[in-house]
Design a protein around this motif. Structure first.
Motif, PDB file in Angstrom:
ATOM      1  N   ALA A   1     -26.802   6.166  -2.441  1.00  0.00           N
ATOM      2  CA  ALA A   1     -28.241   5.369  -2.810  1.00  0.00           C
ATOM      3  C   ALA A   1     -27.903   3.898  -2.596  1.00  0.00           C
ATOM      4  O   ALA A   1     -28.766   3.313  -2.265  1.00  0.00           O
TER       5      ALA A   1
ATOM      6  N   ILE B   1     -29.963   1.309   0.318  1.00  0.00           N
ATOM      7  CA  ILE B   1     -30.827   0.149  -0.467  1.00  0.00           C
ATOM      8  C   ILE B   1     -30.078  -1.044   0.343  1.00  0.00           C
ATOM      9  O   ILE B   1     -30.978  -1.906   0.759  1.00  0.00           O
TER      10      ILE B   1
ATOM     11  N   TYR C   1     -30.314   8.807  -5.472  1.00  0.00           N
ATOM     12  CA  TYR C   1     -29.783   8.559  -6.844  1.00  0.00           C
ATOM     13  C   TYR C   1     -30.391   9.621  -7.842  1.00  0.00           C
ATOM     14  O   TYR C   1     -29.462  10.043  -8.658  1.00  0.00           O
ATOM     15  N   PHE C   2     -31.589  10.265  -7.748  1.00  0.00           N
ATOM     16  CA  PHE C   2     -32.127  11.036  -8.527  1.00  0.00           C
ATOM     17  C   PHE C   2     -31.641  12.527  -8.285  1.00  0.00           C
ATOM     18  O   PHE C   2     -31.557  13.448  -9.085  1.00  0.00           O
TER      19      PHE C   2
ATOM     20  N   TRP D   1     -35.835  16.844  -5.409  1.00  0.00           N
ATOM     21  CA  TRP D   1     -35.158  15.469  -5.087  1.00  0.00           C
ATOM     22  C   TRP D   1     -34.449  15.625  -3.698  1.00  0.00           C
ATOM     23  O   TRP D   1     -34.422  14.629  -2.795  1.00  0.00           O
TER      24      TRP D   1
ATOM     25  N   LEU E   1     -35.232   2.596   1.588  1.00  0.00           N
ATOM     26  CA  LEU E   1     -35.481   2.250   0.399  1.00  0.00           C
ATOM     27  C   LEU E   1     -35.606   3.592  -0.574  1.00  0.00           C
ATOM     28  O   LEU E   1     -34.898   3.881  -1.533  1.00  0.00           O
ATOM     29  N   PHE E   2     -36.568   4.444  -0.035  1.00  0.00           N
ATOM     30  CA  PHE E   2     -36.972   5.403  -0.938  1.00  0.00           C
ATOM     31  C   PHE E   2     -35.950   6.527  -0.609  1.00  0.00           C
ATOM     32  O   PHE E   2     -35.794   7.276  -1.384  1.00  0.00           O
TER      33      PHE E   2
ATOM     34  N   TYR F   1     -24.489   8.386  -5.914  1.00  0.00           N
ATOM     35  CA  TYR F   1     -24.940   6.981  -6.505  1.00  0.00           C
ATOM     36  C   TYR F   1     -24.332   6.094  -5.219  1.00  0.00           C
ATOM     37  O   TYR F   1     -24.931   5.181  -4.773  1.00  0.00           O
TER      38      TYR F   1
ATOM     39  N   VAL G   1     -33.459   5.706  -3.341  1.00  0.00           N
ATOM     40  CA  VAL G   1     -34.031   6.186  -4.765  1.00  0.00           C
ATOM     41  C   VAL G   1     -33.937   7.511  -4.916  1.00  0.00           C
ATOM     42  O   VAL G   1     -33.396   8.217  -6.099  1.00  0.00           O
TER      43      VAL G   1
END
Length: 451
Positions: free
Chosen positions: A412, A416, A330-331, A344, A323-324, A409, A327
């Motif tokens: 990411a 997830i 994405y950043f 990041w 999950l992380f 993206y 995240v």
């Protein structure tokens, strides 16, 4: 019983030596995989390669890895873990040396395929061997520590790229990847065959002798064995169909999806990372410096996962790290400065590689001894299809001007999604004996049917 005495052994020098011997093989594998990522931007400039051709160089090795994982996982349940491990390490070492003398794009593709075949064959077999020797109370920690050697290999690749490629060129980097050929001889000297494998093949006396030897090395009182029949079934049941029978079908689906997703994201990101950072306007040397910093973050990610995996559990640690990873991806795609890019990128490396360590712990625990290498090999092999697709897809996206942000993206979303798969379909196997996981679940199923 042999397995009870193996499980009761105190953790000592044998276990750490086994971890080191298999881990060094893992380090060399990782170094070779990492080198191609750093070589690509230099090679693309020298050979005038299009983004699609760069993606294919990254993907062809993963095609070999997929086939290598499936083939080695299958024959390791017949020929033994140690023998297959040695053969695959030798194969990828020779093929890496051949990459150094590649005379054109096509010859490099052939040699990279052979490198991938050996590499893909070694990884699941090594994880299976360590998981079958490490006591259940520390098995998770040992497998994650084994996987941490992958991070060391990437750091070695980044250092070779930073210090050698700008001075000596990309051929020298490939030549250094051939070093593991010498290491094969160490494997023969220091690595015993799996006790569980020997029992599954009916070689009870050989298995007992290994356990007795280990007890003496670890200063455990040696008692004579009785003539009780060992519980493990014979290996005649090994079949691909076994993976799709209850209770393994649900586990197989879960593992294949997770392996596909994590391979897709990892190889799509890290195979292209130096090239993508280079395209952001940095020099080759600066690019290698930034990627080296991001790579260093892999090690604390492994060690954090190693600490959590036997406390929080496999299922939840894996889900959180995936999950992380999403995240952070994405950043990372949003990063507009060098500082944000490194920060990041480091967070992404921390969680991504920690998730890999947990997955290598989790996978062999889902199957009994007779199909453990088979199940692990097929899961890893199917996952390589994700690794094949991602580098090519990134090349296509760049060629069609999708941009840096859109690529990350996509990754990411994949991270997830596979985190949700683990939470929805995964079972917890923390600190359970490898044979008891199946037995416990079968009893649970019988009780439910009775009720």
């Amino acid at each position: 019983m042999v397995l009870e005495r193996l499980e009761a052994l105190p953790v000592g020098s044998f276990h750490y030596k086994l971890l080191l011997v298999t881990g060094l093989g893992w380090l060399f594998d990782s170094m070779d995989t990492g080198l191609i990522a750093f070589i690509l931007p230099v090679l693309a400039k020298e050979w005038q390669l299009a983004p699609g051709q760069m993606g294919l160089i990254g993907s062809i090795g993963l095609i070999g890895m997929a086939l290598g994982a499936v083939v080695s996982g299958t024959i390791a349940d017949h020929l033994g873990r140690k023998k297959v491990f040695s053969i695959t390490v030798l194969l990828y070492s020779i093929a890496s040396a051949l990459c150094a003398v590649s005379w054109n794009y096509q010859s490099l593709l052939i040699f990279r395929f052979l490198v991938g075949f050996g590499l893909g064959g070694e990884l699941p077999v090594a994880a299976t061997l360590v998981s079958e020797y490490a006591p259940s109370r520390v098995r998770g920690r040992f497998i994650v520590l084994l996987e941490s050697f992958w991070g060391l290999g990437w750091i070695a690749a980044a250092c070779i790229a930073y210090f050698f490629i700008p001075v000596y060129g990309w051929r020298m980097a490939f030549a250094l990847g051939a070093v593991p050929a010498v290491y094969v001889f160490l494997i023969r000297l220091h690595m015993p065959e799996s006790v569980r494998y020997l029992l599954s093949r009916g070689k009870v006396e050989e298995a007992r002798n290994i356990v007795i030897t280990l007890e003496r090395k670890l200063h455990v009182p040696v008692l004579p064995f009785n003539d009780a029949v060992e519980k493990l079934p014979p290996a005649t049941t090994v079949s691909f169909r076994e993976l799709w029978k209850k209770p393994y079908m649900k586990r197989t689906i879960m593992l294949w999806l997770v392996w596909f997703g994590i391979n897709f994201s990892y190889y799509g990101i890290f195979m292209w990372l130096p090239s993508l950072v280079f395209q952001q306007g940095f020099t080759v040397v600066k690019t290698f410096e930034y990627v080296l910093i991001m790579t260093l973050a892999q090690l604390p990610g492994y060690y954090c996962a190693a600490w959590l995996v036997d406390r929080l559990g496999r299922k939840y640690t894996l889900s959180v790290f995936l999950l992380f990873s999403g995240v952070a991806s994405y950043f990372f795609g949003h990063a507009s400065t060098a500082a944000a890019l490194m920060m990041w990128g480091s967070v992404m490396s921390f969680f991504n590689l920690g998730a890999w360590g947990v997955l290598y712990t989790y996978t062999p625990e889902q199957y009994p001894t007779t199909i453990r290498a088979l199940g692990s090999g097929w899961a890893a092999g199917f996952g390589r299809f994700g690794g094949m697709a991602a580098p090519v897809m990134v090349g296509v996206m760049i060629g069609h001007s999708f941009g840096f942000g859109a690529v990350f993206y996509m990754f990411a979303f994949v991270f997830i999604a596979v985190a949700a798969v683990v939470m929805g379909l995964g079972i917890e196997s923390k600190q359970r004996d490898l044979e008891s996981i199946t037995a416990v679940q079968n009893r649970s199923k019988s009780v439910k049917q009775t009720l």
